[in-house]
Design a protein around this motif. Structure first.
Motif, PDB file in Angstrom:
ATOM      1  N   GLN A   1       0.780  -1.426   0.029  1.00 19.64           N
ATOM      2  CA  GLN A   1       0.035  -0.120   0.107  1.00 19.64           C
ATOM      3  C   GLN A   1       0.831   1.191   0.100  1.00 19.64           C
ATOM      4  N   GLY A   2       2.157   1.128  -0.228  1.00 22.49           N
ATOM      5  CA  GLY A   2       2.887   2.244  -0.019  1.00 22.49           C
ATOM      6  C   GLY A   2       3.337   2.663   1.133  1.00 22.49           C
ATOM      7  N   ASN A   3       4.296   3.600   1.300  1.00 25.45           N
ATOM      8  CA  ASN A   3       4.753   4.030   2.764  1.00 25.45           C
ATOM      9  C   ASN A   3       4.795   5.563   2.957  1.00 25.45           C
ATOM     10  N   SER A   4       3.982   6.116   2.296  1.00 23.81           N
ATOM     11  CA  SER A   4       4.217   7.722   2.252  1.00 23.81           C
ATOM     12  C   SER A   4       4.054   8.288   3.733  1.00 23.81           C
ATOM     13  N   GLY A   5       3.427   7.510   4.717  1.00 26.00           N
ATOM     14  CA  GLY A   5       3.482   8.027   6.041  1.00 26.00           C
ATOM     15  C   GLY A   5       4.382   7.348   6.973  1.00 26.00           C
ATOM     16  N   ALA A   6       5.265   6.569   6.446  1.00 23.35           N
ATOM     17  CA  ALA A   6       6.078   5.899   7.314  1.00 23.35           C
ATOM     18  C   ALA A   6       6.998   6.669   8.045  1.00 23.35           C
ATOM     19  N   SER A   7       7.654   6.315   9.062  1.00 26.89           N
ATOM     20  CA  SER A   7       8.715   6.934   9.784  1.00 26.89           C
ATOM     21  C   SER A   7      10.085   6.179   9.561  1.00 26.89           C
ATOM     22  N   PRO A   8      11.122   6.926   9.340  1.00 29.31           N
ATOM     23  CA  PRO A   8      12.506   6.069   9.361  1.00 29.31           C
ATOM     24  C   PRO A   8      12.537   5.257  10.519  1.00 29.31           C
ATOM     25  N   PRO A   9      13.296   4.008  10.329  1.00 28.97           N
ATOM     26  CA  PRO A   9      13.483   3.121  11.468  1.00 28.97           C
ATOM     27  C   PRO A   9      14.564   3.852  12.311  1.00 28.97           C
ATOM     28  N   SER A  10      14.656   3.468  13.591  1.00 25.06           N
ATOM     29  CA  SER A  10      15.722   3.980  14.498  1.00 25.06           C
ATOM     30  C   SER A  10      17.016   3.599  13.924  1.00 25.06           C
ATOM     31  N   GLY A  11      17.878   4.613  13.684  1.00 23.24           N
ATOM     32  CA  GLY A  11      19.392   4.425  13.341  1.00 23.24           C
ATOM     33  C   GLY A  11      19.717   4.337  11.771  1.00 23.24           C
ATOM     34  N   SER A  12      18.447   4.414  11.126  1.00 18.89           N
ATOM     35  CA  SER A  12      18.727   4.391   9.589  1.00 18.89           C
ATOM     36  C   SER A  12      19.118   5.429   9.033  1.00 18.89           C
ATOM     37  N   GLN A  13      18.967   6.716   9.527  1.00 16.35           N
ATOM     38  CA  GLN A  13      19.301   7.901   8.923  1.00 16.35           C
ATOM     39  C   GLN A  13      20.881   7.696   8.470  1.00 16.35           C
ATOM     40  N   GLU A  14      21.720   7.160   9.225  1.00 16.25           N
ATOM     41  CA  GLU A  14      23.116   7.098   9.108  1.00 16.25           C
ATOM     42  C   GLU A  14      23.478   6.202   7.859  1.00 16.25           C
ATOM     43  N   THR A  15      22.443   5.405   7.292  1.00 14.64           N
ATOM     44  CA  THR A  15      22.750   4.272   6.103  1.00 14.64           C
ATOM     45  C   THR A  15      22.144   4.841   5.037  1.00 14.64           C
ATOM     46  N   VAL A  16      21.794   6.003   4.951  1.00 16.81           N
ATOM     47  CA  VAL A  16      21.362   6.646   3.530  1.00 16.81           C
ATOM     48  C   VAL A  16      22.160   7.925   3.410  1.00 16.81           C
ATOM     49  N   GLN A  17      22.885   7.768   2.303  1.00 14.62           N
ATOM     50  CA  GLN A  17      23.857   9.121   2.155  1.00 14.62           C
ATOM     51  C   GLN A  17      23.343   9.617   0.859  1.00 14.62           C
ATOM     52  N   LEU A  18      22.816  10.900   1.034  1.00 11.75           N
ATOM     53  CA  LEU A  18      22.354  11.613   0.022  1.00 11.75           C
ATOM     54  C   LEU A  18      22.947  12.901  -0.358  1.00 11.75           C
ATOM     55  N   LEU A  19      23.582  13.055  -1.508  1.00  7.25           N
ATOM     56  CA  LEU A  19      24.507  14.028  -1.986  1.00  7.25           C
ATOM     57  C   LEU A  19      24.118  14.621  -3.253  1.00  7.25           C
ATOM     58  N   PRO A  20      22.828  15.499  -3.200  1.00  9.16           N
ATOM     59  CA  PRO A  20      22.424  16.038  -4.516  1.00  9.16           C
ATOM     60  C   PRO A  20      23.361  16.980  -5.189  1.00  9.16           C
ATOM     61  N   VAL A  21      24.352  17.594  -4.517  1.00 15.52           N
ATOM     62  CA  VAL A  21      25.403  18.297  -5.450  1.00 15.52           C
ATOM     63  C   VAL A  21      26.325  17.527  -6.258  1.00 15.52           C
ATOM     64  N   GLN A  22      26.529  16.181  -5.694  1.00 18.55           N
ATOM     65  CA  GLN A  22      27.501  15.277  -6.384  1.00 18.55           C
ATOM     66  C   GLN A  22      26.350  14.271  -7.326  1.00 18.55           C
ATOM     67  N   GLY A  23      25.210  14.609  -7.151  1.00 14.80           N
ATOM     68  CA  GLY A  23      24.156  13.499  -7.945  1.00 14.80           C
ATOM     69  C   GLY A  23      24.226  12.105  -7.215  1.00 14.80           C
ATOM     70  N   GLU A  24      24.429  12.071  -6.119  1.00 12.70           N
ATOM     71  CA  GLU A  24      24.491  10.604  -5.685  1.00 12.70           C
ATOM     72  C   GLU A  24      23.636  10.361  -4.656  1.00 12.70           C
ATOM     73  N   VAL A  25      23.146   8.968  -4.527  1.00  9.76           N
ATOM     74  CA  VAL A  25      22.400   8.719  -3.498  1.00  9.76           C
ATOM     75  C   VAL A  25      22.789   6.975  -3.309  1.00  9.76           C
ATOM     76  N   LEU A  26      23.192   6.894  -1.969  1.00  6.89           N
ATOM     77  CA  LEU A  26      23.533   5.517  -1.450  1.00  6.89           C
ATOM     78  C   LEU A  26      22.901   4.986  -0.440  1.00  6.89           C
ATOM     79  N   CYS A  27      22.212   3.912  -0.554  1.00  5.96           N
ATOM     80  CA  CYS A  27      21.253   3.526   0.545  1.00  5.96           C
ATOM     81  C   CYS A  27      21.378   2.063   0.873  1.00  5.96           C
ATOM     82  N   GLY A  28      21.709   2.068   2.314  1.00 11.21           N
ATOM     83  CA  GLY A  28      21.991   0.860   3.109  1.00 11.21           C
ATOM     84  C   GLY A  28      23.488   0.076   2.396  1.00 11.21           C
ATOM     85  N   ASP A  29      23.365  -1.081   2.265  1.00  9.65           N
ATOM     86  CA  ASP A  29      24.298  -1.944   1.615  1.00  9.65           C
ATOM     87  C   ASP A  29      24.103  -2.033   0.314  1.00  9.65           C
ATOM     88  N   GLY A  30      23.872  -1.250  -0.558  1.00 15.59           N
ATOM     89  CA  GLY A  30      23.502  -1.229  -2.101  1.00 15.59           C
ATOM     90  C   GLY A  30      22.009  -1.518  -2.288  1.00 15.59           C
TER      91      GLY A  30
END
Length: 262
Positions: A130-159
């Motif tokens: 049903q999608g997850n538009s209202g979901a909250s990030p799991p505890s501690g997951s913030q560190e595992t998503v690298q979002l770098l728009p200036v470089q045009g890069e997104v790295l999520c978890g272990d690939g």
């Protein structure tokens, strides 16, 4: 050059197929295409999605998690829709020019429903249908998503999901991106090329496909390209694209389905 966003949005709004995320990548939300165009794009979408799901099901049946490599991904939403339905491949890498990945990374960063999916996948949580538009990030997951728009890069978890810039003509850049994304070169890998190779010089596209074949030992490639350049429709198509500065450089080398297979 993946499916035009406006065409995808038109089809999704009319119920031809479900895409909960294309809306974030289209500025003009009121676009509406003719039934003929909608049906054409539905056929394109349905054929590609069928092959993707068959590949995922076959890999899962063998107990071998699949991965996707999407060439010239543009603003394609395949990974986000599959992830929202709990069907995402174990790993997915999208490649495109830096100017494209920068825009895509910025859009992802500014839309919570897209970020929610990244955080859930990074945290190892499988989404439902049903999608997850209202979901909250799991505890501690913030560190595992690298979002770098200036470089045009997104790295999520272990690939789980990677968006990286690379000129497909630069084989070393493609190899480096594959390594950074952590793709397993022995795992079942579906390589998707949707209206991409045909815009490259034949020598460049051949070198790219050859390199990928040598890199991945257990891979399949799905190519969706224009064919039959010499009939009336083909001549008009080529003329229109050339006027827009988008010549089909590889079309004369692969004018038929048989030529693609060779």
């Amino acid at each position: 050059m993946m499916m035009p966003n406006s065409a995808s949005l038109s089809c999704a709004k009319l119920g031809y197929f479900r895409d909960d995320f294309i809306q974030f990548f289209v500025k003009k939300k009121t676009v509406r295409r003719s039934p003929l165009i909608n049906r054409g794009y539905y056929s394109r979408y349905a054929g590609l999605r069928m092959l993707q799901q068959k590949f995922l099901h076959a890999s899962n049946a063998l107990g071998m998690p699949a991965q996707f490599l999407i060439l010239g991904a543009g603003f394609d939403t395949t990974w986000f829709q599959l992830a929202s339905e709990g069907q995402a491949p174990a790993k997915c890498l999208e490649l495109d020019f830096a100017e494209v990945t920068k825009r895509k990374a910025a859009i992802i960063a500014s839309n919570p429903p897209l970020m929610d999916l990244l955080h859930m996948q990074a945290g190892g949580i499988q989404a439902g249908g049903q999608g997850n538009s209202g979901a909250s990030p799991p505890s501690g997951s913030q560190e595992t998503v690298q979002l770098l728009p200036v470089q045009g890069e997104v790295l999520c978890g272990d690939g789980a999901y990677s968006l990286l810039p690379a000129d497909l003509r630069d084989l070393q850049a493609v190899k480096s991106a594959i390594q950074r994304a952590g793709l397993d070169t022995s795992a079942p890998t579906l390589i998707l090329s949707e209206c991409v190779l045909v815009y490259m010089e034949p020598s460049d596209s051949s070198n790219l496909v050859r390199m990928l074949g040598q890199t991945f030992s257990n891979a399949a490639i799905v190519v969706y390209e224009q064919v039959r350049p010499h009939d009336a429709f083909g001549r008009q198509m080529r003329s229109n694209l050339e006027e827009r500065g988008c010549p089909l450089l590889g079309l004369t080398s692969t004018p038929t389905l048989e030529a693609h297979c060779e």
